[in-house]
Design a protein around this motif. Structure first.
Motif, PDB file in Angstrom:
ATOM      1  N   VAL A  35      -7.775 -50.755  71.609  1.00  0.00           N
ATOM      2  CA  VAL A  35      -6.870 -50.446  70.495  1.00  0.00           C
ATOM      3  C   VAL A  35      -5.433 -50.284  71.009  1.00  0.00           C
ATOM      4  CG1 VAL A  35      -6.319 -48.612  68.828  1.00  0.00           C
ATOM      5  CG2 VAL A  35      -8.659 -49.487  69.001  1.00  0.00           C
ATOM      6  N   HIS A  36      -5.291 -49.689  72.175  1.00  0.00           N
ATOM      7  CA  HIS A  36      -3.957 -49.552  72.772  1.00  0.00           C
ATOM      8  C   HIS A  36      -3.323 -50.931  72.981  1.00  0.00           C
ATOM      9  CE1 HIS A  36      -0.707 -48.215  75.325  1.00  0.00           C
ATOM     10  NE2 HIS A  36      -1.156 -48.949  76.318  1.00  0.00           N
ATOM     11  N   GLY A  37      -4.120 -51.863  73.508  1.00  0.00           N
ATOM     12  CA  GLY A  37      -3.591 -53.213  73.743  1.00  0.00           C
ATOM     13  C   GLY A  37      -3.203 -53.912  72.455  1.00  0.00           C
ATOM     14  N   LEU A  38      -3.909 -53.605  71.386  1.00  0.00           N
ATOM     15  CA  LEU A  38      -3.635 -54.275  70.108  1.00  0.00           C
ATOM     16  C   LEU A  38      -2.390 -53.714  69.420  1.00  0.00           C
ATOM     17  CD1 LEU A  38      -7.305 -54.641  68.810  1.00  0.00           C
ATOM     18  CD2 LEU A  38      -5.763 -56.469  69.583  1.00  0.00           C
ATOM     19  N   ALA A  39      -2.002 -52.507  69.800  1.00  0.00           N
ATOM     20  CA  ALA A  39      -0.738 -51.923  69.336  1.00  0.00           C
ATOM     21  C   ALA A  39      -0.547 -52.031  67.824  1.00  0.00           C
ATOM     22  CB  ALA A  39       0.427 -52.581  70.077  1.00  0.00           C
ATOM     23  N   GLY A  40      -1.586 -51.707  67.067  1.00  0.00           N
ATOM     24  CA  GLY A  40      -1.445 -51.638  65.608  1.00  0.00           C
ATOM     25  C   GLY A  40      -1.574 -52.972  64.903  1.00  0.00           C
ATOM     26  N   ARG A  41      -1.958 -54.025  65.622  1.00  0.00           N
ATOM     27  CA  ARG A  41      -2.090 -55.327  64.933  1.00  0.00           C
ATOM     28  C   ARG A  41      -3.144 -55.240  63.832  1.00  0.00           C
ATOM     29  NH1 ARG A  41      -2.968 -60.013  69.146  1.00  0.00           N
ATOM     30  NH2 ARG A  41      -3.753 -60.998  67.246  1.00  0.00           N
ATOM     31  N   PRO A  42      -2.764 -55.602  62.591  1.00  0.00           N
ATOM     32  CA  PRO A  42      -3.724 -55.490  61.486  1.00  0.00           C
ATOM     33  C   PRO A  42      -4.658 -56.684  61.372  1.00  0.00           C
ATOM     34  CG  PRO A  42      -1.582 -56.147  60.639  1.00  0.00           C
ATOM     35  CD  PRO A  42      -1.427 -56.016  62.136  1.00  0.00           C
ATOM     36  N   ASP A  43      -4.373 -57.772  62.109  1.00  0.00           N
ATOM     37  CA  ASP A  43      -5.160 -59.003  61.929  1.00  0.00           C
ATOM     38  C   ASP A  43      -6.415 -59.036  62.797  1.00  0.00           C
ATOM     39  OD1 ASP A  43      -3.129 -59.181  64.074  1.00  0.00           O
ATOM     40  OD2 ASP A  43      -4.059 -61.122  64.476  1.00  0.00           O
ATOM     41  N   VAL A  44      -6.535 -58.107  63.755  1.00  0.00           N
ATOM     42  CA  VAL A  44      -7.651 -58.178  64.720  1.00  0.00           C
ATOM     43  C   VAL A  44      -8.702 -57.121  64.389  1.00  0.00           C
ATOM     44  CG1 VAL A  44      -8.316 -57.965  67.153  1.00  0.00           C
ATOM     45  CG2 VAL A  44      -6.142 -59.053  66.540  1.00  0.00           C
ATOM     46  N   GLU A  45      -9.947 -57.572  64.282  1.00  0.00           N
ATOM     47  CA  GLU A  45     -11.059 -56.637  64.073  1.00  0.00           C
ATOM     48  C   GLU A  45     -11.682 -56.289  65.428  1.00  0.00           C
ATOM     49  OE1 GLU A  45     -15.023 -56.374  61.310  1.00  0.00           O
ATOM     50  OE2 GLU A  45     -14.745 -58.219  62.453  1.00  0.00           O
ATOM     51  N   VAL A  46     -11.981 -55.006  65.600  1.00  0.00           N
ATOM     52  CA  VAL A  46     -12.669 -54.544  66.812  1.00  0.00           C
ATOM     53  C   VAL A  46     -14.043 -54.029  66.382  1.00  0.00           C
ATOM     54  CG1 VAL A  46     -12.652 -52.910  68.741  1.00  0.00           C
ATOM     55  CG2 VAL A  46     -10.486 -53.850  67.878  1.00  0.00           C
ATOM     56  N   VAL A  47     -15.100 -54.600  66.972  1.00  0.00           N
ATOM     57  CA  VAL A  47     -16.464 -54.163  66.679  1.00  0.00           C
ATOM     58  C   VAL A  47     -17.020 -53.553  67.952  1.00  0.00           C
ATOM     59  CG1 VAL A  47     -18.785 -54.912  66.002  1.00  0.00           C
ATOM     60  CG2 VAL A  47     -16.766 -56.032  65.006  1.00  0.00           C
ATOM     61  N   THR A  48     -17.551 -52.341  67.849  1.00  0.00           N
ATOM     62  CA  THR A  48     -18.129 -51.716  69.038  1.00  0.00           C
ATOM     63  C   THR A  48     -19.529 -51.216  68.700  1.00  0.00           C
ATOM     64  OG1 THR A  48     -17.828 -50.053  70.775  1.00  0.00           O
ATOM     65  CG2 THR A  48     -16.826 -49.541  68.632  1.00  0.00           C
ATOM     66  N   VAL A  49     -20.479 -51.535  69.576  1.00  0.00           N
ATOM     67  CA  VAL A  49     -21.896 -51.317  69.297  1.00  0.00           C
ATOM     68  C   VAL A  49     -22.456 -50.276  70.264  1.00  0.00           C
ATOM     69  CG1 VAL A  49     -24.174 -52.427  69.277  1.00  0.00           C
ATOM     70  CG2 VAL A  49     -22.154 -53.721  68.562  1.00  0.00           C
ATOM     71  N   GLU A  50     -23.177 -49.303  69.726  1.00  0.00           N
ATOM     72  CA  GLU A  50     -23.774 -48.255  70.565  1.00  0.00           C
ATOM     73  C   GLU A  50     -25.175 -47.946  70.055  1.00  0.00           C
ATOM     74  OE1 GLU A  50     -22.974 -46.385  73.450  1.00  0.00           O
ATOM     75  OE2 GLU A  50     -24.988 -45.689  73.009  1.00  0.00           O
ATOM     76  N   VAL A  51     -26.131 -47.877  70.959  1.00  0.00           N
ATOM     77  CA  VAL A  51     -27.514 -47.629  70.558  1.00  0.00           C
ATOM     78  C   VAL A  51     -27.769 -46.145  70.275  1.00  0.00           C
ATOM     79  CG1 VAL A  51     -28.535 -47.279  72.863  1.00  0.00           C
ATOM     80  CG2 VAL A  51     -29.854 -48.437  71.079  1.00  0.00           C
ATOM     81  N   ASP A  52     -26.943 -45.284  70.858  1.00  0.00           N
ATOM     82  CA  ASP A  52     -27.167 -43.839  70.706  1.00  0.00           C
ATOM     83  C   ASP A  52     -26.299 -43.308  69.553  1.00  0.00           C
ATOM     84  OD1 ASP A  52     -26.866 -41.041  70.903  1.00  0.00           O
ATOM     85  OD2 ASP A  52     -27.279 -41.054  73.049  1.00  0.00           O
TER      86      ASP A  52
END
Ligand SMILES: C[S@@+](CC[C@H](N)C(=O)[O-])C[C@H]1O[C@@H](n2cnc3c(N)ncnc32)[C@H](O)[C@@H]1O
Length: 188
Positions: free
Chosen positions: A60-77
């Motif tokens: 998210v830091h690298g994206l610096a607020g870009r609204p066009d990029v989706e970040v998906v993060t997956v966790e089993v716990d």
């Protein structure tokens, strides 16, 4: 390395409160931020293994607020995912709870993947590579053996290394910097 970004500090505090000791190294985080900043317009980023959100915070830091990029993060716990989700994330960050191996086939294509969970790395690495778009980066860390590794971990990491280097769709580069990295790009 300069001061840590605020969101990374928050995530590190959450990890400390949760007693979670497997967050990514900050040097790996800095590289993740660099790679996230390179994601093309409307690109997507996938992290396998949210932990408590340190890697996510670097992305998210690298994206610096870009609204066009989706970040998906997956966790089993679910508890770890909930602890990560409590931080003030920008819109466009999605926390999924589940096994990466089960979820990967339905997640679509990504311009950057940080494969930091056993699922999608030790097991079914092929699904992770399939989810990488042409020109997309795949980063795998924790490749340098440590005294804490058991035999299974050593074997699995060595299988991951070999599979990445021999994959015909990938161009790879390996370094013992930070926790030991294999950085790959998918040929266009
Ligand atoms: C090394 S930690 C992730 C650290 C995080 N990426 C960071 O940078 O702070 C690995 C995480 O993967 C999760 N995990 C293990 N197997 C998984 C699977 N099959 N699917 C999704 N998450 C998994 C673990 O619960 C753990 O939280």
């Amino acid at each position: 390395m300069g001061d840590l970004p605020a969101l990374v500090r928050e995530a590190r505090r959450a990890a400390s409160r949760s007693g979670f000791r497997h967050s990514c190294d900050d040097r790996v985080g800095e590289l993740l931020a660099v790679l996230a900043a390179s994601v093309p317009t409307d690109g997507r980023v996938l992290e396998l293994g949210t932990g408590v959100g340190v890697g996510t915070a670097w992305i998210v830091h690298g994206l610096a607020g870009r609204p066009d990029v989706e970040v998906v993060t997956v966790e089993v716990d679910p508890q770890l995912s909930a602890a990560a989700g409590r931080q003030p994330w920008p819109a466009g960050v999605r926390f999924l709870v589940g096994d990466a191996v089960e979820l990967l086939p339905s997640l679509g294509r990504f311009a950057l993947i940080f494969a930091d969970a056993q699922g999608g790395k030790w097991e079914r690495l092929d699904l992770t590579v399939d989810a990488l778009g042409g020109g997309g980066f795949l980063l795998v860390d924790d490749m340098t053996p440590t005294a804490e590794w058991d035999e299974e971990q050593a074997t699995k990491q060595s299988e991951v290394r070999a599979a990445l280097h021999r994959h015909s769709a990938l161009v790879t580069c390996e370094t013992d910097w930070a926790s030991g990295l294999v950085l790959c790009v998918r040929r266009r």
